[in-house]
Design a protein around this motif. Sequence first.
Motif, PDB file in Angstrom:
ATOM      1  N   GLU A   1       0.550  62.236  34.007  1.00 28.96           N
ATOM      2  CA  GLU A   1      -0.529  61.254  34.086  1.00 28.96           C
ATOM      3  C   GLU A   1      -0.089  59.982  34.802  1.00 28.96           C
ATOM      4  O   GLU A   1      -0.903  59.279  35.410  1.00 28.96           O
ATOM      5  N   SER A   2       1.191  59.681  34.760  1.00 30.91           N
ATOM      6  CA  SER A   2       1.711  58.448  35.365  1.00 30.91           C
ATOM      7  C   SER A   2       1.830  58.515  36.883  1.00 30.91           C
ATOM      8  O   SER A   2       2.160  57.520  37.535  1.00 30.91           O
ATOM      9  N   SER A   3       1.550  59.665  37.486  1.00 34.00           N
ATOM     10  CA  SER A   3       1.661  59.814  38.935  1.00 34.00           C
ATOM     11  C   SER A   3       0.711  58.858  39.654  1.00 34.00           C
ATOM     12  O   SER A   3      -0.469  58.771  39.300  1.00 34.00           O
ATOM     13  N   PRO A   4       1.172  58.148  40.689  1.00 34.12           N
ATOM     14  CA  PRO A   4       0.281  57.260  41.458  1.00 34.12           C
ATOM     15  C   PRO A   4      -0.909  58.006  42.065  1.00 34.12           C
ATOM     16  O   PRO A   4      -1.991  57.427  42.216  1.00 34.12           O
TER      17      PRO A   4
ATOM     18  N   GLN B   1      -8.421  58.902  40.117  1.00 29.53           N
ATOM     19  CA  GLN B   1      -9.221  58.305  39.042  1.00 29.53           C
ATOM     20  C   GLN B   1     -10.036  57.124  39.553  1.00 29.53           C
ATOM     21  O   GLN B   1     -11.216  56.974  39.222  1.00 29.53           O
ATOM     22  N   ASP B   2      -9.419  56.292  40.381  1.00 30.19           N
ATOM     23  CA  ASP B   2     -10.119  55.132  40.939  1.00 30.19           C
ATOM     24  C   ASP B   2     -11.253  55.564  41.871  1.00 30.19           C
ATOM     25  O   ASP B   2     -12.333  54.957  41.877  1.00 30.19           O
TER      26      ASP B   2
ATOM     27  N   GLY C   1       4.332  70.085  43.077  1.00 34.13           N
ATOM     28  CA  GLY C   1       4.123  68.925  42.219  1.00 34.13           C
ATOM     29  C   GLY C   1       3.463  67.745  42.890  1.00 34.13           C
ATOM     30  O   GLY C   1       3.481  66.631  42.351  1.00 34.13           O
ATOM     31  N   ARG C   2       2.837  67.963  44.043  1.00 30.86           N
ATOM     32  CA  ARG C   2       2.183  66.870  44.774  1.00 30.86           C
ATOM     33  C   ARG C   2       0.654  67.000  44.769  1.00 30.86           C
ATOM     34  O   ARG C   2      -0.026  66.198  45.399  1.00 30.86           O
ATOM     35  N   ALA C   3       0.113  68.014  44.096  1.00 29.82           N
ATOM     36  CA  ALA C   3      -1.315  68.317  44.232  1.00 29.82           C
ATOM     37  C   ALA C   3      -1.947  68.623  42.880  1.00 29.82           C
ATOM     38  O   ALA C   3      -1.272  69.015  41.925  1.00 29.82           O
ATOM     39  N   VAL C   4      -3.281  68.461  42.845  1.00 30.98           N
ATOM     40  CA  VAL C   4      -4.080  68.780  41.660  1.00 30.98           C
ATOM     41  C   VAL C   4      -5.393  69.394  42.123  1.00 30.98           C
ATOM     42  O   VAL C   4      -5.745  69.334  43.299  1.00 30.98           O
TER      43      VAL C   4
END
Length: 452
Positions: free
Chosen positions: A370-373, A379-380, A406-409
Amino acid sequence: MKYQDAIIHDLTQLVAIPSVRGEAVEGMPFGKAPAEALNRVLQMAADMGFTTKNVGNYAGHAEYGEGNEVAAVVAHMDVVPAGEGWDTDPFTLTRKGNLYYGRGTADDKGAAVVALYCLKALKDENIQSKRRLRVIFGAGEETASNDLEMYLKSEQMPVMAFTPDSEYGICNREKGIMRLAVSSREHSSAVVREFSAGTVVNAVPAKAKAVVMCTDEVLARLQSAASRMEGDFSFEKTEDGTEITSIGKASHAMQPQEGFNAATHLMKLLGEIFSEEELGGLISFVNRNIGTELHGESLGVYVSDEESGPLTLNLGLAGIYDSSASVGIDIRYPVTAKGKDIFASIAEKALQYGLETTLSQENKPLFLPESSPFITLLQDAYAAVTGKPAELYATGGGTYARAFEGRAVAFGPFFPDEPDRRLHNTNENIDIDRFMVHAQVCLEAMYRMLTQ
């Protein structure tokens, strides 16, 4: 969105291409139709003035901007088979009110076209870039192919990426995916001459058929048992006995509870009348160790965690013929579980029935903190358009996000309050009004990825 008519125009062209994986031919690893769909969308991008590239008909991209880094939105052009029971032609985009029907509208051609037009909107406004922004189009996602693996062998790894192939908020946890086959080298049933079900392993089979050798007395017992059981069965006498058809309800393997498995319920019916010796090893193994369960309890592989929920299991394929017998199983396991332990447990149980277990594919779980920039950026963007927070969630689905180390969602395109869009099922559709809200969110996120 001012590009809505153009989006519908291009989506019409893409839905008309039945881009189900076919036999590989030279230069077309997933067959002609997926390659045609990929080349069509890349031509659309080129006509808009974008730099494009096709990597061996595995995947391709359209690119805008300058900079050393690359960010990306990733969608796919292939689709699952249409299946039966459509109210419209699955390969003709058809409007009914606000809904557009067609295979690929929701998964994933609609989102692919929207992402391309978001890139066009940024280009039309001449937005200055901090990095290059790509829309990447894959051609083999539905069959869990190596399309992005091959693409990334020659192309730069993005520093951030999302795939609009799920729902909002942000999916930062994807369960592990394991696909395996349990098989026998010879057909051992004394009464089941044939059994067939399913078209792909990652969908709940909506139809199953069995040809069984039985007398009129046994047929009457089968019909009586069917009347007492959950399921929709029909019987037709043949020269050798009876053909039994089981009708269920298709759904994506990541949510098997949304469907009704025609194959496992038909095997259960057979088990009510015939002994394990008569049914043979494979059906007996399924009835005793899988049955109609969805979480692997009897198989001894049930596991759950707080981060992503319980393991799910779907028997998606079954084929029993004169010389072979096999079932295909799709498992989605929690992010804290170990796939090798699950496989070992299944293989051990299958061996007790003289069956061989083969692992055809495993995708490790995805977990982006969740802390990922990048999580904050998305979210913004979501809040800027909707005025609501984008919650984090887990899924049993498998998306392209896993390919990016680990760079994508997964992010969009559907909203939590929308009804089932029937992914991998009949009458797949999008609500155009809601989809245009997704387009605004997608554009806002892509703007931030390009400039921040």
